[in-house]
Design an enzyme around this catalytic site. Sequence first.
Site, PDB file in Angstrom:
ATOM      1  N   THR A 175      -6.350  -0.892  10.109  1.00 49.19           N
ATOM      2  CA  THR A 175      -6.026  -0.047  11.260  1.00 49.19           C
ATOM      3  C   THR A 175      -5.894  -0.851  12.556  1.00 49.19           C
ATOM      4  O   THR A 175      -6.825  -1.525  12.990  1.00 49.19           O
ATOM      5  CB  THR A 175      -7.050   1.083  11.491  1.00 49.19           C
ATOM      6  OG1 THR A 175      -7.314   1.736  10.244  1.00 49.19           O
ATOM      7  CG2 THR A 175      -6.495   2.104  12.474  1.00 49.19           C
TER       8      THR A 175
ATOM      9  N   ARG B 298      -8.567  19.872   7.744  1.00 48.72           N
ATOM     10  CA  ARG B 298      -7.396  19.998   8.608  1.00 48.72           C
ATOM     11  C   ARG B 298      -7.354  21.367   9.276  1.00 48.72           C
ATOM     12  O   ARG B 298      -7.898  22.347   8.761  1.00 48.72           O
ATOM     13  CB  ARG B 298      -6.104  19.782   7.810  1.00 48.72           C
ATOM     14  CG  ARG B 298      -5.897  18.335   7.406  1.00 48.72           C
ATOM     15  CD  ARG B 298      -4.487  18.067   6.938  1.00 48.72           C
ATOM     16  NE  ARG B 298      -4.294  16.647   6.652  1.00 48.72           N
ATOM     17  CZ  ARG B 298      -3.884  15.758   7.541  1.00 48.72           C
ATOM     18  NH1 ARG B 298      -3.615  16.143   8.778  1.00 48.72           N
ATOM     19  NH2 ARG B 298      -3.745  14.488   7.214  1.00 48.72           N
TER      20      ARG B 298
ATOM     21  N   ARG C 212       0.845  -1.203   0.000  1.00 46.82           N
ATOM     22  CA  ARG C 212       0.000   0.000   0.000  1.00 46.82           C
ATOM     23  C   ARG C 212       0.881   1.254   0.000  1.00 46.82           C
ATOM     24  O   ARG C 212       1.742   1.421   0.858  1.00 46.82           O
ATOM     25  CB  ARG C 212      -0.903   0.011   1.230  1.00 46.82           C
ATOM     26  CG  ARG C 212      -1.661   1.320   1.441  1.00 46.82           C
ATOM     27  CD  ARG C 212      -2.525   1.238   2.698  1.00 46.82           C
ATOM     28  NE  ARG C 212      -3.181   2.508   3.004  1.00 46.82           N
ATOM     29  CZ  ARG C 212      -2.802   3.344   3.969  1.00 46.82           C
ATOM     30  NH1 ARG C 212      -1.759   3.032   4.744  1.00 46.82           N
ATOM     31  NH2 ARG C 212      -3.435   4.472   4.179  1.00 46.82           N
TER      32      ARG C 212
ATOM     33  N   LYS D 247     -12.993   3.003   0.597  1.00 49.69           N
ATOM     34  CA  LYS D 247     -12.735   3.104   2.028  1.00 49.69           C
ATOM     35  C   LYS D 247     -13.929   3.796   2.681  1.00 49.69           C
ATOM     36  O   LYS D 247     -14.213   4.961   2.396  1.00 49.69           O
ATOM     37  CB  LYS D 247     -11.455   3.908   2.270  1.00 49.69           C
ATOM     38  CG  LYS D 247     -10.204   3.227   1.721  1.00 49.69           C
ATOM     39  CD  LYS D 247      -8.987   4.136   1.831  1.00 49.69           C
ATOM     40  CE  LYS D 247      -8.615   4.398   3.271  1.00 49.69           C
ATOM     41  NZ  LYS D 247      -7.407   5.266   3.363  1.00 49.69           N
TER      42      LYS D 247
END
Length: 497
Positions: free
Chosen positions: A494, A287, A246, A436
Site C-alpha cells: 500500500t 460495506r 497480484r 494479510k
Amino acid sequence: LSGETANGANPAVAVATMAAIAANAEVGCDGDMTYKNVWNNTPKPVTALEAVASSAVKACLDMGACAMVVFAQTMLPAALLSKYKPPVPIVVVTSNHRVAAQCNVVSSLVPMYLPEMGTSDETLPMVLNTIRKLGIAALETGDLESDQVVIMESIGTNPMIGIDWEDRTPIFKVKVVGDELASLIKPTGYEGDHTISFCSTKIGLENIVTTGDTVRKTKIVCTMGPKCWDEESMGKLIDAGMGVARFNFSHGSHEYHQETLDNLRIASKNTGIRCGVLLDTKGPEIRTGMLDHGEPVFLEKDSEVTLTTDYEVKGNKNLVAVSYPSLARDVAPGSQILCADGSITFTVLSCDVDNGTVQVRCENGAKLGERKNMNLPGVNVDLPTITEKDRDDIINWGVKNKVDFIAASFVRKGSDVEYIREVLGDAAKNIYIISKVENMEGLDNYDDIVRESDGVMVARGDLGMEIRMEQIFLAQKRMIKRCNEAGKFVITATQML
C-alpha cells in the site's frame, strides 16, 4: 505495488523506480550484523537443515563469496538460506516449476528452472556458466582471481529426486567453488570507517554519488488492472522487475481475471522470465448499502445519521444501511466507525440492538457513495474467515489455474490459516498462503499467524484504519522483524511510491 501498476499513468516506470530504490537501499545493509541479529533471535536448537543453511551463509560472509547456489526440489532449503539474509544472490536450481515461481517472492532467491536435469555434479558446470553470463561472478578456474561461490546440495546418488528433507541426517553438504575473491559485483555494504547508522547499515559517500551494481534481492509484487492487463504492458512490467502478479478478487469476474492471466503467461513466455501468480481474496468485509436513486449523498459535519443493519434499505443523508448484522451489539457509545477508506468518521451516540440500529454523529463533511468499505477500530468482528465467494474464487479459479500464492484478507488468528489449508485440500502442498494482517485482532495474534503462514503481507491501508497513522511504521517494523526471525517472507503493501 497496487494502484501504481493497476491504475497508474506509467506502470512500467513505477516498477523500474521501485526496483532501483530497493537495489540502492540494499547497498546499506550490513550482512554480518544482520546475520548475527537473526541467529541470536532464533530459538535453539535448530533443525539439522537450518544448522547447515545458517553455516553456509556464515561461510559466505566470512569468505566474501559473491553468490550462493542451492539444489532443491522444495522451498525449505532455499527459504532457510534466505532467512539469514546473505548479501549476495542465492541461485535456486530446481526442476520443480512451482518452486521456481515461488522464489519470486522470497528475498535474495534467483530461480534457475531446469525441467530435465541429472545430479548436482552433472548440472553444476551449466549453473556456473549461467552465473558467469548473468555477471554475478567471474569464475575462471585456476587463475587465483576467481570469485568464490558457496554450493549447498543434498547427499545421495541423485540429490534432485526423492529426498525427504525432514527425515534425513545429514541432509545437505556445503562446498566452495572458485579461488580468491575478485567479484564483478561489489560486496554489499560500505567497507570504510564512516557510517551514518549502526542498525545493520553501512553507507559511505561513494554509495550515494555512484551507481550501484549489486544484484537486487528485494522482490516486487504488482497488482493487475486496466493499465497493465495486455500482453505488451505485462511484458514491460516483467522486464522492469515484476516478480509476482497480484490478482485482486475484490473486483472482477473469473472471466475477467482469466483473460488477464492468459496474457500474463504469454508475456512470461515471451520474456523468458517466470512470473509468480497471487490470488488476493476479497475476504470478510463490512460495506455500506445502496442509496436512493443510486446517487452519492453529502453528509454534513456534526449531522446525526442512523446506521441500520437492514441491508435491503436504500439510504439517504439521514439513513445508511450496513452489511454487518452485529453492528449494534459490537459497538458502544463513544466508539468510532470509519467509512470510505477513512474519509468519513462517525462517533457512536447510541445503540438499539433489538432494532439493529446505531445512531452516530458525522465528524467531518464528506460525500458518501454506495457500497463503501467500513472499519470498526478495536472491534473483533464476527465474520467468517473465508466467505462463499472466497471459496469459489480459490477452488474454481485459483486451484484450477495452479496459482502460486493465496493472499488471505483480514486474517485474525492462526486457526484462520489452518481453515484455508482445509479449503485448499490436496492443493495446499503446492500453494503458499500469505496472511494479510489488517486489524488489531491480527496484531494481537500475530505470532500465532506467523507460525501457521508461509508468509505475511503488511496491509498498511486497512491497518491504518485500525491504529493511528503515526504508529503504522512501528507495527510494520515489528511484523517484519518477527517474520525475519521465523524465516518467513514478508510483503509490505500500500502506497509504496
